[in-house]
Scaffold this motif. Structure first.
Motif, PDB file in Angstrom:
ATOM      1  N   LEU A   1     -11.460 105.861  65.790  1.00  0.00           N
ATOM      2  CA  LEU A   1     -12.013 106.413  64.556  1.00  0.00           C
ATOM      3  C   LEU A   1     -11.802 105.470  63.382  1.00  0.00           C
ATOM      4  O   LEU A   1     -12.728 105.239  62.589  1.00  0.00           O
ATOM      5  CB  LEU A   1     -11.398 107.785  64.257  1.00  0.00           C
ATOM      6  CG  LEU A   1     -11.838 108.440  62.946  1.00  0.00           C
ATOM      7  CD1 LEU A   1     -13.353 108.642  62.910  1.00  0.00           C
ATOM      8  CD2 LEU A   1     -11.109 109.753  62.750  1.00  0.00           C
ATOM      9  N   VAL A   2     -10.618 104.894  63.260  1.00  0.00           N
ATOM     10  CA  VAL A   2     -10.347 103.966  62.152  1.00  0.00           C
ATOM     11  C   VAL A   2     -11.267 102.748  62.235  1.00  0.00           C
ATOM     12  O   VAL A   2     -11.753 102.262  61.208  1.00  0.00           O
ATOM     13  CB  VAL A   2      -8.854 103.579  62.122  1.00  0.00           C
ATOM     14  CG1 VAL A   2      -8.598 102.409  61.171  1.00  0.00           C
ATOM     15  CG2 VAL A   2      -8.011 104.778  61.706  1.00  0.00           C
ATOM     16  N   ASP A   3     -11.544 102.262  63.427  1.00  0.00           N
ATOM     17  CA  ASP A   3     -12.489 101.151  63.577  1.00  0.00           C
ATOM     18  C   ASP A   3     -13.877 101.537  63.062  1.00  0.00           C
ATOM     19  O   ASP A   3     -14.553 100.738  62.412  1.00  0.00           O
ATOM     20  CB  ASP A   3     -12.583 100.708  65.037  1.00  0.00           C
ATOM     21  CG  ASP A   3     -11.316 100.027  65.530  1.00  0.00           C
ATOM     22  OD1 ASP A   3     -10.494  99.577  64.696  1.00  0.00           O
ATOM     23  OD2 ASP A   3     -11.140  99.949  66.767  1.00  0.00           O
ATOM     24  N   VAL A   4     -14.286 102.752  63.352  1.00  0.00           N
ATOM     25  CA  VAL A   4     -15.593 103.229  62.869  1.00  0.00           C
ATOM     26  C   VAL A   4     -15.562 103.413  61.354  1.00  0.00           C
ATOM     27  O   VAL A   4     -16.534 103.101  60.661  1.00  0.00           O
ATOM     28  CB  VAL A   4     -16.006 104.534  63.591  1.00  0.00           C
ATOM     29  CG1 VAL A   4     -17.257 105.136  62.973  1.00  0.00           C
ATOM     30  CG2 VAL A   4     -16.227 104.273  65.073  1.00  0.00           C
ATOM     31  N   LEU A   5     -14.451 103.902  60.822  1.00  0.00           N
ATOM     32  CA  LEU A   5     -14.328 104.089  59.363  1.00  0.00           C
ATOM     33  C   LEU A   5     -14.537 102.770  58.626  1.00  0.00           C
ATOM     34  O   LEU A   5     -15.139 102.747  57.546  1.00  0.00           O
ATOM     35  CB  LEU A   5     -12.961 104.673  59.011  1.00  0.00           C
ATOM     36  CG  LEU A   5     -12.667 106.086  59.491  1.00  0.00           C
ATOM     37  CD1 LEU A   5     -11.236 106.478  59.138  1.00  0.00           C
ATOM     38  CD2 LEU A   5     -13.652 107.090  58.930  1.00  0.00           C
ATOM     39  N   ASP A   6     -14.053 101.682  59.206  1.00  0.00           N
ATOM     40  CA  ASP A   6     -14.227 100.366  58.590  1.00  0.00           C
ATOM     41  C   ASP A   6     -15.704 100.019  58.424  1.00  0.00           C
ATOM     42  O   ASP A   6     -16.087  99.349  57.467  1.00  0.00           O
ATOM     43  CB  ASP A   6     -13.538  99.284  59.423  1.00  0.00           C
ATOM     44  CG  ASP A   6     -12.011  99.402  59.403  1.00  0.00           C
ATOM     45  OD1 ASP A   6     -11.466 100.030  58.464  1.00  0.00           O
ATOM     46  OD2 ASP A   6     -11.381  98.853  60.334  1.00  0.00           O
ATOM     47  N   GLN A   7     -16.540 100.487  59.326  1.00  0.00           N
ATOM     48  CA  GLN A   7     -17.978 100.192  59.268  1.00  0.00           C
ATOM     49  C   GLN A   7     -18.685 100.937  58.134  1.00  0.00           C
ATOM     50  O   GLN A   7     -19.804 100.599  57.776  1.00  0.00           O
ATOM     51  CB  GLN A   7     -18.627 100.522  60.609  1.00  0.00           C
ATOM     52  CG  GLN A   7     -18.089  99.673  61.744  1.00  0.00           C
ATOM     53  CD  GLN A   7     -18.578 100.147  63.095  1.00  0.00           C
ATOM     54  OE1 GLN A   7     -19.599 100.822  63.205  1.00  0.00           O
ATOM     55  NE2 GLN A   7     -17.855  99.796  64.147  1.00  0.00           N
ATOM     56  N   TRP A   8     -18.030 101.948  57.564  1.00  0.00           N
ATOM     57  CA  TRP A   8     -18.618 102.707  56.462  1.00  0.00           C
ATOM     58  C   TRP A   8     -18.415 102.030  55.111  1.00  0.00           C
ATOM     59  O   TRP A   8     -19.001 102.447  54.109  1.00  0.00           O
ATOM     60  CB  TRP A   8     -18.025 104.119  56.411  1.00  0.00           C
ATOM     61  CG  TRP A   8     -18.653 105.032  57.397  1.00  0.00           C
ATOM     62  CD1 TRP A   8     -18.193 105.332  58.647  1.00  0.00           C
ATOM     63  CD2 TRP A   8     -19.870 105.748  57.239  1.00  0.00           C
ATOM     64  NE1 TRP A   8     -19.055 106.197  59.268  1.00  0.00           N
ATOM     65  CE2 TRP A   8     -20.093 106.472  58.423  1.00  0.00           C
ATOM     66  CE3 TRP A   8     -20.804 105.851  56.217  1.00  0.00           C
ATOM     67  CZ2 TRP A   8     -21.208 107.278  58.601  1.00  0.00           C
ATOM     68  CZ3 TRP A   8     -21.905 106.662  56.392  1.00  0.00           C
ATOM     69  CH2 TRP A   8     -22.097 107.361  57.578  1.00  0.00           C
ATOM     70  N   GLU A   9     -17.613 100.996  55.064  1.00  0.00           N
ATOM     71  CA  GLU A   9     -17.257 100.346  53.800  1.00  0.00           C
ATOM     72  C   GLU A   9     -18.470  99.995  52.920  1.00  0.00           C
ATOM     73  O   GLU A   9     -18.464 100.280  51.727  1.00  0.00           O
ATOM     74  CB  GLU A   9     -16.405  99.100  54.072  1.00  0.00           C
ATOM     75  CG  GLU A   9     -15.648  98.611  52.872  1.00  0.00           C
ATOM     76  CD  GLU A   9     -14.677  99.655  52.306  1.00  0.00           C
ATOM     77  OE1 GLU A   9     -14.596  99.751  51.063  1.00  0.00           O
ATOM     78  OE2 GLU A   9     -14.004 100.351  53.083  1.00  0.00           O
ATOM     79  N   PRO A  10     -19.542  99.410  53.448  1.00  0.00           N
ATOM     80  CA  PRO A  10     -20.679  99.054  52.583  1.00  0.00           C
ATOM     81  C   PRO A  10     -21.395 100.270  51.963  1.00  0.00           C
ATOM     82  O   PRO A  10     -22.108 100.107  50.971  1.00  0.00           O
ATOM     83  CB  PRO A  10     -21.652  98.336  53.530  1.00  0.00           C
ATOM     84  CG  PRO A  10     -20.857  97.958  54.723  1.00  0.00           C
ATOM     85  CD  PRO A  10     -19.730  98.925  54.816  1.00  0.00           C
TER      86      PRO A  10
END
Length: 182
Positions: free
Chosen positions: A168-177
């Protein structure tokens, strides 16, 4: 032969009386209205609209800190779970409570994300990944199984959350933009 001629003469009359006249087949002597044949079908009114990137990112942002904090504390929670002191037990109980909160947040976020409707095309894959990453947390049943914190079902439910948290944390990183600057 006379009967055959009479029969042939009245057959068309008999057949014409068998044909039903309906409003669709009855001649009207008015110009035909064929616009319904070429009309485009109306789109159905769906309660689901296209979710804006900002709305989706807001759901992620509002829960992100709890999920990241939980994932960051997994090593210390695992160490406490192996301990035997009262402090270890108290810390373990706090970790279990945080696992239950992470699970409930995942369930709520999934419901909200799916309720927003179709994501914008550029977010379709990321939303699908996010929902998939949230699923194990949502389905962990930690709230139900951890009524007895030392039970095996509780340990399995928390382990399920622990394993899913990193993904989940890896996916959260993709939301940054897509997140709004603070």
């Amino acid at each position: 032969m006379k009967q055959l001629i009479v029969l042939l003469a009245i057959t068309p009359l008999l057949l014409s009386s068998c044909t039903a006249v309906s409003p669709e087949t009855q001649p009207t002597h008015e110009p035909a209205n064929h616009t319904h044949l070429n009309a485009k079908p109306k789109r159905p009114n769906h309660p689901r609209s296209t979710a804006a990137a900002e709305q989706l990112a807001s759901v992620i942002s509002s829960n992100e800190k709890a999920w990241r904090d939980y994932e960051a504390n997994i090593p210390s929670c695992n160490k406490a779970a192996e301990g035997v002191t009262p402090d270890d037990y108290i810390q373990t109980m706090g970790c279990i409570k945080k696992a239950q909160i992470a699970s409930e947040l995942a369930r709520s976020a999934t419901t909200t994300i799916l309720g927003l409707g179709s994501p914008p095309p550029e977010l379709t894959v990321l939303v699908a990944r996010t929902v998939k990453a949230l699923q194990p947390l949502s389905e962990s049943n930690a709230a139900r199984f951890c009524q007895d914190a030392i039970s095996n079902p509780c340990a399995r439910a928390v382990d399920q959350i622990d394993l899913a948290a990193t993904t989940l944390v890896d996916v959260l990183d993709q939301w940054e933009p897509y997140k709004q600057p603070k």
